[in-house]
Every structure is written in C-alpha cells, then in structure tokens.
Design a protein around this motif. Structure first.
Motif, PDB file in Angstrom:
ATOM      1  N   MET A 380       0.852  -1.531  -0.037  1.00  0.00           N
ATOM      2  CA  MET A 380       0.373  -0.295  -0.521  1.00  0.00           C
ATOM      3  C   MET A 380       0.814   1.430   0.171  1.00  0.00           C
ATOM      4  O   MET A 380       0.686   2.228  -0.090  1.00  0.00           O
ATOM      5  CB  MET A 380      -0.920   0.112   1.488  1.00  0.00           C
ATOM      6  N   ASP A 381       2.148   0.923   0.535  1.00  0.00           N
ATOM      7  CA  ASP A 381       3.190   1.998   1.129  1.00  0.00           C
ATOM      8  C   ASP A 381       4.085   2.699  -0.372  1.00  0.00           C
ATOM      9  O   ASP A 381       4.590   3.822  -0.162  1.00  0.00           O
ATOM     10  CB  ASP A 381       3.144   2.385   2.022  1.00  0.00           C
ATOM     11  N   ASN A 382       4.470   1.157  -1.012  1.00  0.00           N
ATOM     12  CA  ASN A 382       6.087   1.811  -1.751  1.00  0.00           C
ATOM     13  C   ASN A 382       5.576   0.526  -2.701  1.00  0.00           C
ATOM     14  O   ASN A 382       4.467  -0.470  -2.907  1.00  0.00           O
ATOM     15  CB  ASN A 382       7.656   1.559  -0.646  1.00  0.00           C
ATOM     16  N   SER A 383       6.184   0.507  -4.206  1.00  0.00           N
ATOM     17  CA  SER A 383       6.792  -0.495  -4.759  1.00  0.00           C
ATOM     18  C   SER A 383       7.306  -1.589  -5.027  1.00  0.00           C
ATOM     19  O   SER A 383       8.376  -0.952  -4.038  1.00  0.00           O
ATOM     20  CB  SER A 383       6.810   0.605  -5.851  1.00  0.00           C
ATOM     21  N   LEU A 384       6.574  -2.397  -4.654  1.00  0.00           N
ATOM     22  CA  LEU A 384       6.935  -3.758  -4.445  1.00  0.00           C
ATOM     23  C   LEU A 384       8.250  -4.702  -5.564  1.00  0.00           C
ATOM     24  O   LEU A 384       7.343  -4.864  -7.131  1.00  0.00           O
ATOM     25  CB  LEU A 384       6.232  -4.534  -3.993  1.00  0.00           C
ATOM     26  N   SER A 385       8.991  -4.664  -5.582  1.00  0.00           N
ATOM     27  CA  SER A 385      10.132  -4.967  -6.972  1.00  0.00           C
ATOM     28  C   SER A 385       9.850  -6.317  -6.891  1.00  0.00           C
ATOM     29  O   SER A 385       8.949  -7.208  -6.067  1.00  0.00           O
ATOM     30  CB  SER A 385      11.575  -4.842  -6.491  1.00  0.00           C
ATOM     31  N   ASN A 386       9.877  -7.302  -7.950  1.00  0.00           N
ATOM     32  CA  ASN A 386       9.608  -8.895  -8.232  1.00  0.00           C
ATOM     33  C   ASN A 386      10.863  -9.472  -6.936  1.00  0.00           C
ATOM     34  O   ASN A 386      10.207  -9.973  -6.725  1.00  0.00           O
ATOM     35  CB  ASN A 386       9.819  -9.131  -9.373  1.00  0.00           C
TER      36      ASN A 386
END
Ligand code: PHE
Length: 409
Positions: A380-386
């Motif tokens: 919800m709060d930042n971009s999740l990398s693979n």
C-alpha cells in the motif's frame, strides 16, 4: 521468558492445544482505530454517538473474553460453528478474542446501563480480500424499557413521533412484519410489548441511517429490513442499504433474549439490541475501496480525513501488484483454508492483498489431493519489486513446509 506463554497487552497467558492467535493479529490489538478522532472509523463512531446522545458510550473494552462471554451468555448452542478454532482466535481454551461486540451485552446490562453504545475491534478468522479482514470494528447499541403498560405507552408515543418525522424525509423503507411464524415473539414476552419494542428498534435505526446516508443525493435513500436469525434475539432482523446499485448488509438486530437480561439480573424489562459493522458503513460513506486501507499508516491516507466530517476518499496511486501461485500436495489430515490464510498473513503481513484457492485436484490413481493458491502481493505504501516479492514468497513457502509438512509441487 516463558516459552509456553504468550504476551498480550503487557500480560502473560499460558498457551495450550487451542492457541491459534498469530503475531499479525497480536500487532493489531492495540491499534484502536475507532478511538482516533480523524480516522474514518473514529469519525463514524463519533457521528453515531452524537446521534444517540442520551445513551452511555463505551469504546475502550479489552478484546480478550472468555468463550462463556462470547457464546454461552448469549445462548449460542454448544455445537455452533463460530466456536471452532478454525473460525475464531483462541489464546487458550479459556480465553479468546471477541468475535462480536454482543460479547459485552450481559456485563453492560449488569452495570445497570439501560441505553448504551459500545464500540470495539472484533476478530474472526476469514479469507483475505478487499472486503474481508480478520480484524474489524462493530458498534453494539441497546435500549431496554420497563415491561409494563405505562412504559410501553410512553414508548408508543415516542414511536408515533418518529413515524411522523420519518414521513417528512426522503427515505423509502421496505419493511417486514415485527413478528411472524418464522420470526416469533419470545414466550416470556407480551406480543404487544415485543411489537412496540421492535417498532422502536426499526424507527431508531431508520433515523440513524437517514442521518448517516441521507441528504447526499437527489434520489431517495432506500433501506430494507429482512427477517434474520441470531441465537440471542427474537424476533431478529438485518438491514440492507441500497448503494451504488447494490444492496449492502450493514447490521444485525432484534429483541434481546430474556435469558440475557436474566443473566444480567435486570428484572421487569424488555429491550432491543443491534450490531453495526463500522468498516462496511465507512467504506460506503467515505468511498474507501479496500478494507485494508483502514490499517494504513500512510499520511496520504490518514491526512485526508477531518474530525466530524464525511469526505470522499481520493485514491492515491496504487503500486503494482505481483502475484505468485503456490501448488502443493495436502497433508494426510488436510489443511483448512483459514489456517493457510493466517499462515500467509502472519508471514507476509499486510503486503498480502488477496489469497485465492484457484485449483483443487485429486490424483486419479494415488487419490492424493493437491491445491493451488494464488497469492497477490501489493504494498500500500511503496512499489514492491519482483525480487522483494520473491523473497517474501519464499518465506511463505518454507513456513508452509515447516508448519504443515506439505509437499510443494
Ligand atoms: N452480534 C451480531 C453479529 O455480529 C449482530 C447483532 C447484534 C445481532 C445485536 C443482534 C443483536 O452478527
């Protein structure tokens, strides 16, 4: 340190064979979202408390209750499914997390309170998606009256006043009879008293619903009452509100079982109770699309709301999701979906947006069963990398092997 103990809200409790509370759940016990004045749940609580201004208001009651309080005091049968460890959270066999605010009915009536509201966090083991979360908030409301001709006459006068008031407003109510063969009066009650009380319940809630939802659109507000069943009320009703083209259930209610009042040592009285689901109502009123947002500590969420005001939530950019499929052979004695979901949530936390069983398969020769779950990860709060998603998912996989001894396919 005691390894056979569990620490909750600064106290230590012994574990036993029923213990199933997870650290993900423990971390929620002291959040008290409903007490934050500019959180949507806090704003909603205050609005309803202001509407029922002559009632006593309680909102700081511990979630730890005995199963007796949560179930037996409310006449739940011994084999009710809600009692099972797959449905509810147990600290040990004598202590659990309340599954509803009705758990506090007997003690509140026993204190001598006759008109009261009680708001609290409640806990149920459940699937994970945009409208289900294992912790949510309810508000219990109750009012009792003298079970005598005079008190009933007074109540009828109040009812007549409310009927008149509602007539002047823009609300369309579909009703059901107060009493019916399938929604009967209790043997302890005079049917006329039960009808007067049920009528007052409906009028009180219709005017609350109007205060919360009404006056927002040109079209009339549509509300419908339907017959329901609860172990601790009779007659019982549910209420649905028509919103964005759909009927949404927002509360359960009914005439309080006389045995509840007897347990509380309240004589010569009859009354009603309701339980409102606060997230459901807040999602509609504030336009909040996902139940997990209530738990966000992101200022882009929290800074949008002001005490006392219903404002429309403006979505901020959502970070991309990342899903992983997980197939495995089930252990001999099976694996309950709720146990799987709780393990996932406990390992990965609120990064888990959705867990869905997408395939079940029984091998035709060996009779072994396998399942495939799709886990959707999204921050919800930042971009999740693979890479991050893979790392979290690897944690889930190893926990699955360790805790349940399954074989990954
Ligand atoms: N406790 C019920 C629930 O959680 C709601 C309810 C409250 C029903 C009070 C009747 C009276 O579903």
């Amino acid at each position: 340190i005691c390894l056979r103990c569990i620490i909750l809200i600064h106290k230590s409790y012994p574990r036993d064979y029923t213990t199933n509370i997870t650290s993900a759940i423990i971390s929620k016990l002291q959040r008290q979202l409903h007490l934050q004045p500019s959180h949507p749940l806090g704003i909603l609580r205050t609005l309803i408390e202001n509407h029922f201004s002559s009632f006593s208001h309680f909102s700081d009651v511990s979630p730890l209750v005995t199963p007796a309080k949560n179930f037996d005091d409310l006449s739940f049968p011994a084999d009710h499914p809600g009692r099972s460890v797959t449905d509810s959270y147990y600290i040990n066999k004598d202590l659990m997390l309340r599954t509803h605010t009705s758990a506090h009915e007997v003690e509140t009536f026993a204190k001598g309170e006759r008109q009261w509201l009680l708001t609290a966090d409640v806990y149920r083991r459940d699937e994970i998606d945009a409208s289900h979360y294992p912790v949510f908030h309810q508000m219990e409301g109750a009012a009792i009256f003298g079970a005598d001709a005079n008190s009933m006459k007074e109540l009828e006068e109040k009812n007549a006043y409310l009927v008149n008031y509602l007539k002047s407003t823009n609300i369309i109510i579909e009703d059901v009879p107060h009493l019916s063969a399938s929604n009967p009066v209790q043997s302890a009650h005079d049917p006329h008293h039960a009808e007067t009380v049920a009528h007052n319940l409906k009028l009180s809630l219709n005017s609350l619903i109007l205060a919360l939802f009404g006056g927002r659109k040109d079209e009339p507000l549509r509300v419908r009452w339907i017959e329901a069943y609860f172990p601790f009320t009779s007659p019982s009703y549910e209420v649905e509100v028509f919103f964005n083209g759909k009927w949404l259930e927002i509360l359960g209610s009914g005439v309080v079982l006389q045995s509840t009042l007897e347990r509380a040592n309240v004589p010569n009285s009859i009354g009603w109770a309701f339980g409102l689901g606060l997230e459901r109502i807040a999602m509609i009123l504030f336009g909040i699309p996902d139940i997990r947002l209530f738990w966000s500590e992101d200022p882009r969420f929290l800074s949008q709301f002001l005490p006392g005001k219903i404002t429309n939530f403006k979505p901020y950019s959502r970070y991309p999701p990342c899903y992983k499929d997980l197939s495995f052979w089930l252990p001999e004695n099976g694996l309950h979906e709720n146990d799987f979901c709780d393990m996932v949530r406990d390992t990965a936390g609120d990064i888990v947006e959705d867990v869905q069983l997408i395939d079940s398969f029984t091998h035709p020769k060996t009779d072994r069963k396998s399942q495939c779950y799709r886990i959707n990860y999204r921050s919800m709060d930042n971009s999740l990398s693979n890479d991050q998603a893979n790392e979290i998912h690897a944690g889930v996989v190893s926990r699955l092997k360790e805790s349940f001894g399954v074989e990954i396919r």
